[in-house]
Design an enzyme around this catalytic site. Structure first.
Site, mmCIF file in Angstrom:
data_model
loop_
_atom_site.group_PDB
_atom_site.id
_atom_site.type_symbol
_atom_site.label_atom_id
_atom_site.label_comp_id
_atom_site.label_asym_id
_atom_site.label_seq_id
_atom_site.Cartn_x
_atom_site.Cartn_y
_atom_site.Cartn_z
ATOM 1 N N ILE A 11 -0.906 -6.374 -1.560
ATOM 2 C CA ILE A 11 -1.984 -6.811 -2.350
ATOM 3 C C ILE A 11 -1.231 -7.447 -3.870
ATOM 4 O O ILE A 11 -1.805 -8.266 -4.566
ATOM 5 C CB ILE A 11 -2.733 -5.333 -2.800
ATOM 6 C CG1 ILE A 11 -3.145 -4.657 -1.608
ATOM 7 C CG2 ILE A 11 -3.644 -5.448 -3.779
ATOM 8 C CD1 ILE A 11 -3.558 -3.455 -1.758
ATOM 9 N N ASP A 30 10.331 -6.124 -8.044
ATOM 10 C CA ASP A 30 10.013 -5.580 -6.848
ATOM 11 C C ASP A 30 11.617 -5.097 -6.220
ATOM 12 O O ASP A 30 12.702 -5.895 -6.333
ATOM 13 C CB ASP A 30 9.512 -6.765 -5.627
ATOM 14 C CG ASP A 30 8.872 -5.900 -4.697
ATOM 15 O OD1 ASP A 30 7.729 -6.240 -4.323
ATOM 16 O OD2 ASP A 30 9.640 -5.274 -3.673
ATOM 17 N N ALA A 78 3.860 -1.366 -7.410
ATOM 18 C CA ALA A 78 5.041 -0.934 -6.753
ATOM 19 C C ALA A 78 4.852 0.622 -6.384
ATOM 20 O O ALA A 78 4.953 1.607 -7.366
ATOM 21 C CB ALA A 78 6.165 -0.784 -7.758
ATOM 22 N N ALA A 79 4.643 1.005 -5.246
ATOM 23 C CA ALA A 79 4.535 2.396 -4.934
ATOM 24 C C ALA A 79 4.686 2.258 -3.096
ATOM 25 O O ALA A 79 4.601 1.496 -2.505
ATOM 26 C CB ALA A 79 3.252 2.822 -5.021
ATOM 27 N N ASN A 96 9.410 8.049 -6.459
ATOM 28 C CA ASN A 96 9.074 6.645 -6.661
ATOM 29 C C ASN A 96 7.708 6.629 -7.374
ATOM 30 O O ASN A 96 7.628 5.822 -8.502
ATOM 31 C CB ASN A 96 8.964 6.137 -5.389
ATOM 32 C CG ASN A 96 8.884 4.463 -5.576
ATOM 33 O OD1 ASN A 96 9.627 4.039 -6.101
ATOM 34 N ND2 ASN A 96 7.916 4.048 -4.874
ATOM 35 N N TYR A 145 0.631 11.432 -1.122
ATOM 36 C CA TYR A 145 0.181 10.059 -1.336
ATOM 37 C C TYR A 145 -0.907 10.079 -2.690
ATOM 38 O O TYR A 145 -0.561 9.584 -3.582
ATOM 39 C CB TYR A 145 0.133 9.186 -0.367
ATOM 40 C CG TYR A 145 -0.499 7.755 -0.644
ATOM 41 C CD1 TYR A 145 0.011 7.043 -1.410
ATOM 42 C CD2 TYR A 145 -1.827 7.289 -0.433
ATOM 43 C CE1 TYR A 145 -0.380 5.735 -1.862
ATOM 44 C CE2 TYR A 145 -2.387 6.305 -1.046
ATOM 45 C CZ TYR A 145 -1.605 5.523 -1.594
ATOM 46 O OH TYR A 145 -2.149 4.305 -1.988
ATOM 47 N N LEU A 194 -5.440 -0.435 10.535
ATOM 48 C CA LEU A 194 -6.379 -0.529 11.720
ATOM 49 C C LEU A 194 -6.585 -2.085 12.172
ATOM 50 O O LEU A 194 -6.174 -2.270 13.364
ATOM 51 C CB LEU A 194 -7.849 -0.153 11.357
ATOM 52 C CG LEU A 194 -8.760 -0.468 12.274
ATOM 53 C CD1 LEU A 194 -8.380 0.242 13.508
ATOM 54 C CD2 LEU A 194 -10.185 -0.101 11.681
ATOM 55 N N ARG A 225 -15.231 3.404 7.347
ATOM 56 C CA ARG A 225 -14.381 3.149 6.136
ATOM 57 C C ARG A 225 -14.794 1.779 5.538
ATOM 58 O O ARG A 225 -15.705 1.008 6.426
ATOM 59 C CB ARG A 225 -12.863 2.646 6.612
ATOM 60 C CG ARG A 225 -12.184 3.733 7.168
ATOM 61 C CD ARG A 225 -11.590 5.035 6.057
ATOM 62 N NE ARG A 225 -10.885 5.936 6.296
ATOM 63 C CZ ARG A 225 -11.399 7.024 7.304
ATOM 64 N NH1 ARG A 225 -12.863 7.246 7.277
ATOM 65 N NH2 ARG A 225 -10.589 8.081 7.329
ATOM 66 N N ARG A 286 -6.186 11.401 14.023
ATOM 67 C CA ARG A 286 -5.065 11.496 13.011
ATOM 68 C C ARG A 286 -5.360 12.448 12.148
ATOM 69 O O ARG A 286 -6.446 12.428 11.470
ATOM 70 C CB ARG A 286 -4.738 9.905 12.644
ATOM 71 C CG ARG A 286 -3.495 9.645 12.012
ATOM 72 C CD ARG A 286 -3.642 8.292 11.610
ATOM 73 N NE ARG A 286 -4.448 7.802 10.626
ATOM 74 C CZ ARG A 286 -4.482 6.669 9.868
ATOM 75 N NH1 ARG A 286 -3.711 5.550 10.368
ATOM 76 N NH2 ARG A 286 -5.512 6.390 9.102
#
Ligand code: UDP
Length: 327
Positions: A11, A30, A78-79, A96, A145, A194, A225, A286
């Protein structure tokens, strides 16, 4: 100059491209753990871009960058972003995503940089209590997360009150597609998402696509989704930056299409776009997947003047072209 952390990622690179095309000078920071140097090289064709390899967990790396460049605002991608991995190794995520972001924010304050657009997520909502999900929906993340992103949202609110740091928090739903013409796209190793996973079963004969559960309480039994195109998302970051400049006020927005597609619908669309019969099997659910997630994005539409323009077919078409290139 606009600092984009994580600009070598999926992204981040599309947002960097948007700003470059609009004539901005961009600095990408980065650590290239998940981002790719090839992406930076590609972006260089589109405008004035500087790159600094560095890690948020190392405050000296940040200090060097903020001393060297005149930064006006930060767009912070950034993650680490894999739900399953975050359950297995939460320390990695909190170190992080939270501690690293604190380093970033503290360095910003020190250098008097007071505007940030932050990548948040619908994973901060947890199991939905109602759909479509608006920004007032309670936030009860069900994995580290989501928790790490919610913690940063809270920190940003407190930093606004105490230090005048203005932030726009963008809560993304599912992101899809790419600008394959520019030569950038979704490039994760391993890939868990997906659409690229379905398409990898087209480009790789040995890969059978697995549907994670067809016994959900949805019309066709598979999860629903809200898939928003990455270029539409990039546009929203530009609008969020303009909002910060114009209003000098913090805010939070959902980014989604307000439309839900089931796994089976996406699968059928992928067969249509590729013209191929794709091998598929039904697998176990899942863990941690809610049945239905889609956005109420009315706030972004009315306040940011954001309208998602690309369809799911556009996203799958570009993702397929990119997947073939990647292969
Ligand atoms: N999914 C699937 N097979 C895959 C990858 C994903 O059936 O190989 C399903 C997953 O269970 C979820 C939806 O597709 O219901 C979207 O998953 P993705 O990982 O793309 O995004 P998430 O919703 O986890 O952010």
């Amino acid at each position: 100059m606009i600092l984009i952390t994580g600009g070598a990622g999926y992204i981040g690179s599309h947002t960097a491209l948007k700003f470059l095309n609009d004539g901005f000078d961009i600095l990408i920071f980065d650590n290239l753990e998940n981002g790719h140097i090839e992406t930076i090289d590609t972006l260089k064709k589109f405008g004035n871009i500087s790159f600094e390899k560095g890690d948020l967990r190392n405050i000296d790396n940040l200090e060097n960058v903020f001393s060297k460049y005149k930064i006006e605002a930060v767009i912070h991608f950034a993650a680490f972003a894999l739900v399953g991995e975050s359950v297995e190794d939460p320390a990695k995520y909190y170190r992080n995503n939270v501690f690293g972001t604190l380093n970033l924010l503290d360095t910003m304050i020190k250098h008097n940089v007071k505007k940030i657009v932050f990548s948040s997520t619908c994973a901060t909502y947890g199991e939905p209590q109602y759909t479509p999900i608006d920004e007032l929906h309670p936030q009860n993340p069900i994995n580290p997360y989501g928790s790490s992103k919610l913690m940063v949202e809270r920190i940003l609110e407190d930093y606004d009150v105490a230090y005048g740091l203005k932030s726009v928090k963008l809560r993304y739903f599912n992101v899809a597609g790419c600008n394959e013409k520019a030569g950038i796209g979704e490039w994760h190793e391993p890939e868990t998402h997906l659409i690229p996973n379905i398409l990898k079963s087209v480009t790789d004969k040995n890969k059978i696509f697995k549907i994670f559960g067809d016994d959900y309480n949805t019309p066709d039994g598979t999860c629903i989704r809200d898939y928003v195109n990455v270029e539409d998302l990039a546009d929203a970051h530009k609008l969020a930056y303009e909002y910060l400049k114009r209003e000098n006020m913090s805010n939070v927005f959902n980014l989604g299409t307000e439309h839900g597609d089931s796994v089976k619908t996406i699968f059928t669309e992928c067969e249509k776009v590729t013209g191929r019969k794709i091998p598929v099997q039904i697998a176990e659910r899942r863990p941690g997947d809610p049945a239905i997630l889609y956005a109420n994005a009315n706030k972004a539409k009315t306040i940011l003047n954001w309208t998602p323009k690309r369809t799911i077919t556009d996203s799958i078409t570009s993702a397929y072209k990119w997947e073939k290139k990647l292969k």
